[in-house]
Design a protein around this motif. Sequence first.
Motif, short mmCIF file in Angstrom:
data_model
loop_
_atom_site.label_atom_id
_atom_site.label_comp_id
_atom_site.label_asym_id
_atom_site.label_seq_id
_atom_site.Cartn_x
_atom_site.Cartn_y
_atom_site.Cartn_z
N HIS B 2 0.84 -1.20 0.00
CA HIS B 2 0.00 0.00 0.00
C HIS B 2 0.87 1.24 0.00
N ALA B 3 0.55 2.19 -0.88
CA ALA B 3 1.28 3.45 -0.93
C ALA B 3 0.48 4.52 -0.21
N SER B 4 1.03 5.05 0.88
CA SER B 4 0.30 6.10 1.60
C SER B 4 0.66 7.47 1.04
N GLN B 13 0.34 -1.34 -11.04
CA GLN B 13 -1.06 -1.64 -10.73
C GLN B 13 -1.75 -2.39 -11.86
N LYS B 14 -0.96 -2.75 -12.87
CA LYS B 14 -1.53 -3.43 -14.03
C LYS B 14 -2.10 -4.78 -13.60
N GLN B 23 -7.44 2.06 -3.90
CA GLN B 23 -6.93 2.11 -2.53
C GLN B 23 -5.42 2.29 -2.50
N ASN B 24 -4.80 2.58 -3.67
CA ASN B 24 -3.35 2.74 -3.77
C ASN B 24 -2.59 1.46 -3.45
N LEU B 25 -3.22 0.31 -3.69
CA LEU B 25 -2.50 -0.95 -3.54
C LEU B 25 -1.76 -1.22 -4.85
N GLY B 139 -11.39 -4.01 2.73
CA GLY B 139 -12.33 -4.61 1.77
C GLY B 139 -12.38 -3.86 0.46
N ASN B 140 -12.68 -4.60 -0.61
CA ASN B 140 -12.72 -3.95 -1.92
C ASN B 140 -14.04 -4.16 -2.64
#
Lengths: 121, 291
Positions: B2-4, B13-14, B23-25, B139-140
């Motif tokens: 995760h990028a904060s 992110q591909k 969510q910047n995952l 959750g997503n």
Amino acid sequence: MTTLYDRLGGAEAVNAAVDIFYRKVLADDRVNGFFDNTDMDRQIAKQKAFLTMAFGGPNKYTGKDMRTGHKHLVARGLNDSHVDAIIELLGSTLKELGAAPADIAQVAAIAESVRNDVLNR
Amino acid sequence: MHASQGEVPEAAQKGLKTTLRKQNLFLSCQCLPEHDMTVSLPDAQGLDTRAVIASREMLNHNVMRLLLRPESGFACEPGQFISLINGDGLARSYSVANNPVRDGVIELHIRLLKGGMMSDFLREEAAPGETVTVRGPAGNCFYVSDDGRDYPIVLAGTGTGLAPLYGIVKQALAMGHNGAIQLFHGALHSNDLYLVEELLALAAGHAPLRYTPCVLHDAPGSLPGPFYVQGNIEDVVLSALPSDKAPARLFLCGAPEFVNALKRKAFLAGLASRHIFADAFLPSKPMPAAA
């Protein structure tokens, strides 16, 4: 010279193929018994890795992964006939996506190369 | 991971679902940072927020609507879930049924169980003004409009699986979603349904939305029809899937058997796996009796 993976369309092709392929697998009574009670999202991720390998793409599969990953299935009766079915479904998926017959044969050959590891022999 | 902070390179992110991207995952193995990034393991991002109980209200014979007012900034997407932790450290996960940023409160729908520890706490002790801890969100299962606002949406939930779907529907409408939205709520008996009037009114006021309550068994003396369909929600949903399956999104929440079965059947019916968002509610394990 383009590689097999490039000719098939790379990561985009894997994304397009994975749903078609997994749908065929789940609908096929010869093999779908091995996919009961599996988390669909995790299975899709594994199928993507498998297709990437079979399409000649970048992958980190080792013979050891193939062996440990299928050991419990071999114990449940996984044999040559099931590997044959998977390779057949892989071929019909690629045909549906319009791949050339020579490329489909090459994918089958790559899948064939891991048969003994998958069957733990 | 995760990028904060910092920009996540597209390549990292591909292949991820849109809700994970939002969510910047990202995939650390594919990430070549172009600028400074602050990253953490995805599990470590959930921070605790203190919240005050604003109200308790029974929505039917066993579902409580709990509103919590966070003491500090709390952001989450409607449809994600949080852990509610009481003063004794007892924790249970619940889905968020609204947009807390817009409303200033967190709305949860909680099925009260006989002998349930959190249920007893909520029934007997959790008076308005009490402070609790909220951990998450996670959750997503939530609405994204990155791919336009015209795709059809189907949402189906059993029991309090309605909570996240209610949040997602309201968010989609607030974002101006144009595609058809079909909401199905499954219940054993008609008195297990809840928010019926609100949802009928919401659907009456918003053209894209259709709301279909499904009741498995008709109990004599319960609310009279014809506002609900009698039958198995799985069959009802499968027969109502849009003809244009490629862009359709499906959200499933509730009992694990229901969620997993419908997930597979909808996929086999032609929905794309990356467009199926599911949240199976796992029952909390009963605590061993105190010695």
